[in-house]
Write a protein that holds these residues in place. Sequence first.
Motif, PDB file in Angstrom:
ATOM      1  N   TYR A 194      -7.423 -36.148 -27.564  1.00 19.01           N
ATOM      2  CA  TYR A 194      -6.610 -37.290 -27.989  1.00 19.01           C
ATOM      3  C   TYR A 194      -7.134 -37.885 -29.290  1.00 19.01           C
ATOM      4  O   TYR A 194      -6.630 -38.909 -29.749  1.00 19.01           O
ATOM      5  CB  TYR A 194      -6.536 -38.319 -26.857  1.00 19.01           C
ATOM      6  N   GLY A 195      -8.121 -37.223 -29.873  1.00 20.34           N
ATOM      7  CA  GLY A 195      -8.542 -37.456 -31.240  1.00 20.34           C
ATOM      8  C   GLY A 195      -7.904 -36.396 -32.124  1.00 20.34           C
ATOM      9  O   GLY A 195      -6.780 -35.934 -31.873  1.00 20.34           O
ATOM     10  N   PHE A 196      -8.638 -35.963 -33.158  1.00 25.51           N
ATOM     11  CA  PHE A 196      -8.032 -35.054 -34.132  1.00 25.51           C
ATOM     12  C   PHE A 196      -8.945 -33.933 -34.594  1.00 25.51           C
ATOM     13  O   PHE A 196      -8.669 -33.302 -35.616  1.00 25.51           O
ATOM     14  CB  PHE A 196      -7.561 -35.857 -35.354  1.00 25.51           C
ATOM     15  N   THR A 197     -10.013 -33.639 -33.870  1.00 25.61           N
ATOM     16  CA  THR A 197     -11.009 -32.702 -34.380  1.00 25.61           C
ATOM     17  C   THR A 197     -11.257 -31.473 -33.525  1.00 25.61           C
ATOM     18  O   THR A 197     -12.043 -30.616 -33.915  1.00 25.61           O
ATOM     19  CB  THR A 197     -12.355 -33.414 -34.608  1.00 25.61           C
ATOM     20  N   ILE A 198     -10.600 -31.321 -32.391  1.00 29.31           N
ATOM     21  CA  ILE A 198     -10.918 -30.209 -31.496  1.00 29.31           C
ATOM     22  C   ILE A 198     -10.775 -28.855 -32.187  1.00 29.31           C
ATOM     23  O   ILE A 198     -11.548 -27.925 -31.917  1.00 29.31           O
ATOM     24  CB  ILE A 198     -10.073 -30.259 -30.209  1.00 29.31           C
ATOM     25  N   ASN A 199      -9.809 -28.702 -33.089  1.00 29.27           N
ATOM     26  CA  ASN A 199      -9.563 -27.419 -33.732  1.00 29.27           C
ATOM     27  C   ASN A 199     -10.523 -27.105 -34.869  1.00 29.27           C
ATOM     28  O   ASN A 199     -10.500 -25.985 -35.391  1.00 29.27           O
ATOM     29  CB  ASN A 199      -8.126 -27.357 -34.255  1.00 29.27           C
ATOM     30  N   ASP A 209      -9.944 -21.920 -37.195  1.00 30.43           N
ATOM     31  CA  ASP A 209     -10.147 -21.150 -38.424  1.00 30.43           C
ATOM     32  C   ASP A 209     -11.171 -20.041 -38.247  1.00 30.43           C
ATOM     33  O   ASP A 209     -11.516 -19.349 -39.211  1.00 30.43           O
ATOM     34  CB  ASP A 209     -10.592 -22.060 -39.561  1.00 30.43           C
ATOM     35  N   GLY A 210     -11.675 -19.867 -37.037  1.00 30.16           N
ATOM     36  CA  GLY A 210     -12.623 -18.815 -36.739  1.00 30.16           C
ATOM     37  C   GLY A 210     -11.926 -17.492 -36.455  1.00 30.16           C
ATOM     38  O   GLY A 210     -10.721 -17.334 -36.682  1.00 30.16           O
ATOM     39  N   ASP A 211     -12.681 -16.538 -35.958  1.00 30.34           N
ATOM     40  CA  ASP A 211     -12.145 -15.204 -35.716  1.00 30.34           C
ATOM     41  C   ASP A 211     -11.636 -15.005 -34.292  1.00 30.34           C
ATOM     42  O   ASP A 211     -11.316 -13.878 -33.907  1.00 30.34           O
ATOM     43  CB  ASP A 211     -13.201 -14.144 -36.057  1.00 30.34           C
ATOM     44  N   LYS A 242      -3.405 -29.107 -29.438  1.00 34.36           N
ATOM     45  CA  LYS A 242      -4.791 -29.595 -29.470  1.00 34.36           C
ATOM     46  C   LYS A 242      -5.439 -29.432 -28.103  1.00 34.36           C
ATOM     47  O   LYS A 242      -6.088 -30.344 -27.577  1.00 34.36           O
ATOM     48  CB  LYS A 242      -4.849 -31.054 -29.938  1.00 34.36           C
ATOM     49  N   THR A 243      -5.266 -28.248 -27.533  1.00 37.80           N
ATOM     50  CA  THR A 243      -5.720 -27.979 -26.177  1.00 37.80           C
ATOM     51  C   THR A 243      -6.449 -26.642 -26.102  1.00 37.80           C
ATOM     52  O   THR A 243      -6.019 -25.659 -26.707  1.00 37.80           O
ATOM     53  CB  THR A 243      -4.531 -27.969 -25.205  1.00 37.80           C
ATOM     54  N   VAL A 244      -7.544 -26.620 -25.358  1.00 34.66           N
ATOM     55  CA  VAL A 244      -8.265 -25.396 -25.032  1.00 34.66           C
ATOM     56  C   VAL A 244      -8.171 -25.191 -23.525  1.00 34.66           C
ATOM     57  O   VAL A 244      -8.414 -26.119 -22.755  1.00 34.66           O
ATOM     58  CB  VAL A 244      -9.727 -25.470 -25.500  1.00 34.66           C
TER      59      VAL A 244
END
Length: 129
Positions: free
Chosen positions: A25-30, A55-57, A79-81
């Motif tokens: 619910y923030g903006f940095t998980i990705n 942005d990873g592999d 924004k979910t894992v």
Amino acid sequence: QAQLVESGGELVQGGGSLRLSCTDYGFTINLYATGWFRQAPGKEREGVGCISSSDGDGTTVYADSVQGRFTVSRDVAKKTVYLQMSSLKPEDTAVYYCATYYAGRQCPDLKSDLDFGSWGQGTQVTVSS
């Protein structure tokens, strides 16, 4: 800083499947790698899986105890894992947490939770015999 919330835990029969969600619910998980951990009563917290940043592999890392049964994936737009769990065993019973790896975009090994932060509140998974 991320604001992570886990959901999806419930009572499930041995051999069954569950999908847990970790939503920011923030903006940095990705921007960073994201890990899944679990802790059962009387046991130390252990890492179970991790996925690199958007942005990873796409590299994932798993503990030996869940290899071949658990899968970590990322939905950037939501924004979910996710942690997809199958062939569940009673020993998988624990509170499951997600956290952000602030040291970088790639996952570390799962022997330590150093540099992980923004821990969610956890979600209870109970697997019956």
